[in-house]
Motif scaffolding. Structure first.
Motif, short mmCIF file in Angstrom:
data_model
loop_
_atom_site.label_atom_id
_atom_site.label_comp_id
_atom_site.label_asym_id
_atom_site.label_seq_id
_atom_site.Cartn_x
_atom_site.Cartn_y
_atom_site.Cartn_z
N ILE A 6 6.19 -11.91 52.55
CA ILE A 6 7.34 -12.69 52.05
C ILE A 6 7.74 -12.08 50.72
CG2 ILE A 6 8.20 -14.97 51.40
CD1 ILE A 6 5.93 -16.22 53.03
N GLY A 7 8.91 -11.51 50.65
CA GLY A 7 9.39 -10.85 49.43
C GLY A 7 9.28 -9.34 49.57
N GLY A 9 10.56 -7.00 47.50
CA GLY A 9 10.97 -6.36 46.24
C GLY A 9 9.97 -5.29 45.85
N ALA A 10 9.74 -5.15 44.55
CA ALA A 10 8.90 -4.05 44.05
C ALA A 10 7.47 -4.13 44.61
CB ALA A 10 8.87 -4.11 42.52
N ILE A 33 14.71 -13.48 51.39
CA ILE A 33 15.97 -14.24 51.44
C ILE A 33 17.16 -13.28 51.33
CG2 ILE A 33 15.70 -16.69 50.84
CD1 ILE A 33 15.87 -15.83 47.90
N ASN A 34 16.90 -12.16 50.69
CA ASN A 34 17.94 -11.13 50.60
C ASN A 34 17.74 -10.16 51.79
OD1 ASN A 34 19.51 -8.93 50.02
ND2 ASN A 34 18.61 -8.53 48.00
N GLN A 70 9.24 -20.33 43.89
CA GLN A 70 9.97 -21.15 44.85
C GLN A 70 9.47 -20.87 46.28
OE1 GLN A 70 11.95 -23.62 44.22
NE2 GLN A 70 12.11 -23.94 46.43
N MET A 89 0.99 -13.73 44.87
CA MET A 89 1.29 -13.04 43.60
C MET A 89 1.93 -13.97 42.57
SD MET A 89 0.11 -10.07 43.84
CE MET A 89 0.57 -9.37 42.29
N ALA A 236 0.11 -4.57 39.00
CA ALA A 236 0.22 -5.76 39.85
C ALA A 236 0.26 -5.34 41.32
CB ALA A 236 1.45 -6.57 39.48
N1 LIG Z 1 0.20 -11.89 39.34
C1 LIG Z 1 0.77 -11.01 38.51
O1 LIG Z 1 0.16 -10.52 37.55
C2 LIG Z 1 2.19 -10.60 38.75
C3 LIG Z 1 2.71 -9.44 38.18
C4 LIG Z 1 4.02 -9.09 38.45
C5 LIG Z 1 4.82 -9.92 39.24
N2 LIG Z 1 4.30 -11.07 39.74
C6 LIG Z 1 5.11 -11.98 40.57
O2 LIG Z 1 5.20 -11.45 41.88
C7 LIG Z 1 6.46 -11.80 42.46
C8 LIG Z 1 7.15 -10.53 42.98
O3 LIG Z 1 7.34 -9.62 41.92
P1 LIG Z 1 8.26 -8.31 42.10
O4 LIG Z 1 8.12 -7.53 40.86
O5 LIG Z 1 7.99 -7.68 43.42
O6 LIG Z 1 9.71 -8.99 42.13
P2 LIG Z 1 11.07 -8.40 42.73
O7 LIG Z 1 12.15 -9.16 42.04
O8 LIG Z 1 11.08 -6.92 42.69
O9 LIG Z 1 11.02 -8.85 44.29
C9 LIG Z 1 11.01 -10.19 44.71
C10 LIG Z 1 11.66 -10.26 46.09
O10 LIG Z 1 11.41 -11.55 46.63
C11 LIG Z 1 12.60 -12.06 47.20
N3 LIG Z 1 12.57 -13.52 47.14
C12 LIG Z 1 12.72 -14.31 46.06
N4 LIG Z 1 12.60 -15.60 46.40
C13 LIG Z 1 12.36 -15.62 47.74
C14 LIG Z 1 12.13 -16.66 48.68
N5 LIG Z 1 12.18 -17.96 48.35
N6 LIG Z 1 11.89 -16.32 49.99
C15 LIG Z 1 11.88 -15.02 50.35
N7 LIG Z 1 12.10 -13.99 49.50
C16 LIG Z 1 12.33 -14.29 48.21
C17 LIG Z 1 13.73 -11.46 46.37
O11 LIG Z 1 14.94 -11.43 47.10
C18 LIG Z 1 13.17 -10.06 46.06
O12 LIG Z 1 13.55 -9.11 47.05
C19 LIG Z 1 7.25 -12.52 41.36
O13 LIG Z 1 7.13 -13.93 41.51
C20 LIG Z 1 6.54 -12.11 40.08
O14 LIG Z 1 6.64 -13.08 39.05
C21 LIG Z 1 3.00 -11.41 39.55
#
Ligand SMILES: NC(=O)c1ccc[n+]([C@@H]2O[C@H](COP(=O)([O-])OP(=O)(O)OC[C@H]3O[C@@H](n4cnc5c(N)ncnc54)[C@H](O)[C@@H]3O)[C@@H](O)[C@H]2O)c1
Length: 255
Positions: A6-7, A9-10, A33-34, A70, A89, A236
């Motif tokens: 789920i997600g 992104g990065a 969601i995107n 969320q 995460m 991460a």
């Molecule tokens: N535990 C840690 O130390 C740590 C470190 C970095 C990031 N994070 C968390 O991990 C998560 C992901 O980080 P990232 O850098 O990959 O972010 P990112 O913004 O690169 O990617 C997040 C992706 O999730 C999607 N998304 C958002 N809400 C959604 C939902 N409700 N359902 C489905 N998809 C959804 C977005 O469209 C996006 O493509 C974030 O919540 C961030 O805060 C945690």
């Protein structure tokens, strides 16, 4: 083993690419969601398939969440109720004591696990072990270049000093690191947090200081940004992949 993500992104992208190369993983379901994000990622891996969470839950063993708090609120209960393990995460979501206890209760009843990777910090293994013998004090010092706060300072400036619970209210961007550390050690009310803007700093650094019956611990990490998202620490993603390997591998190293 099949994996749901789920997600996309990065971090989700890094995990999907690593999982694609793991022989133990047969299929990777992708949801974001995107839709553009899941489509773009699906094109770059061999085992990927795009599906809604509800549709892929039946066919996965583990779900990886790399989306948002969320998303955790929306899907975590459902995932655990279906007896699936969850790697989470967006650990800031566990700050809500009521929500966290609810997830713990379901996981216990269903005999499944919620894995919280150490994320952008190091030393969580030491804090976990030290906690068994009793921790007197745990402090997180997060130092960032002033630009990370959208401000400019001529000298090292302490922006916040207090406990983890208050830190995340004032600095939500620091929420995940403070949450992992609090959960591993002394909890949200008794984990001290200092947030510093330092014009000398070029990277985001996290320093953990702890002492207790075990002795004294000091761990410092300087994070490189994720190449796909400068706001996310590369560590991460690496810790998420290491957690997935930990689930697969027979030998479990660390506390
Ligand atoms: N535990 C840690 O130390 C740590 C470190 C970095 C990031 N994070 C968390 O991990 C998560 C992901 O980080 P990232 O850098 O990959 O972010 P990112 O913004 O690169 O990617 C997040 C992706 O999730 C999607 N998304 C958002 N809400 C959604 C939902 N409700 N359902 C489905 N998809 C959804 C977005 O469209 C996006 O493509 C974030 O919540 C961030 O805060 C945690």
């Amino acid at each position: 083993m099949n994996l749901g993500i789920i997600g996309c992104g990065a971090i989700g992208t890094d995990v999907a690419k690593a999982a694609d190369a793991m022989k133990e993983i047969k299929k990777i379901y992708l949801y974001d969601i995107n839709k553009k994000a899941s489509k773009a990622l699906c094109k770059t891996i061999k085992k990927g398939e795009i599906q809604n969470v509800t549709d892929f839950l039946n066919d996965v063993d583990v779900v990886f969440e790399g989306a948002s708090q969320q998303a955790v609120m929306e899907y975590a209960e459902q995932i655990l109720k279906e007896d699936k393990d969850l790697i989470l995460m967006s650990v800031g979501s566990l700050f809500d004591d009521h929500f966290r206890k609810k997830l713990e209760k379901i996981a216990r009843e269903k005999h499944c696990k919620i894995y919280v990777p150490s994320g952008a910090v190091c030393g969580i293994d030491g804090i976990l072990s030290a906690g068994v013998g009793g921790l007197n004090e745990v402090t997180l010092v997060t130092t960032k270049p002033p630009v990370s706060f959208g401000k400019s300072f001529d000298e090292r400036t302490v922006l916040f000093e207090g406990n983890a619970r208050d830190a995340v209210k004032k600095f939500p961007a620091n929420i995940n690191v403070a949450a992992s550390l609090s959960l591993a050690g002394k909890g949200f009310d008794d984990t001290k947090v200092e947030i510093v803007a330092d014009p000398v700093a070029t990277r985001i650094s996290h320093k953990i200081l702890a002492h207790g019956a075990f002795g004294r611990l000091r761990v410092e990490l300087e994070n490189m940004p994720n190449p796909n998202n400068p706001g996310s620490s590369y560590m991460a993603s690496l810790s998420a992949i290491a957690t997935l390997r930990r689930i697969i591998d027979p030998i479990q190293i660390g506390a």
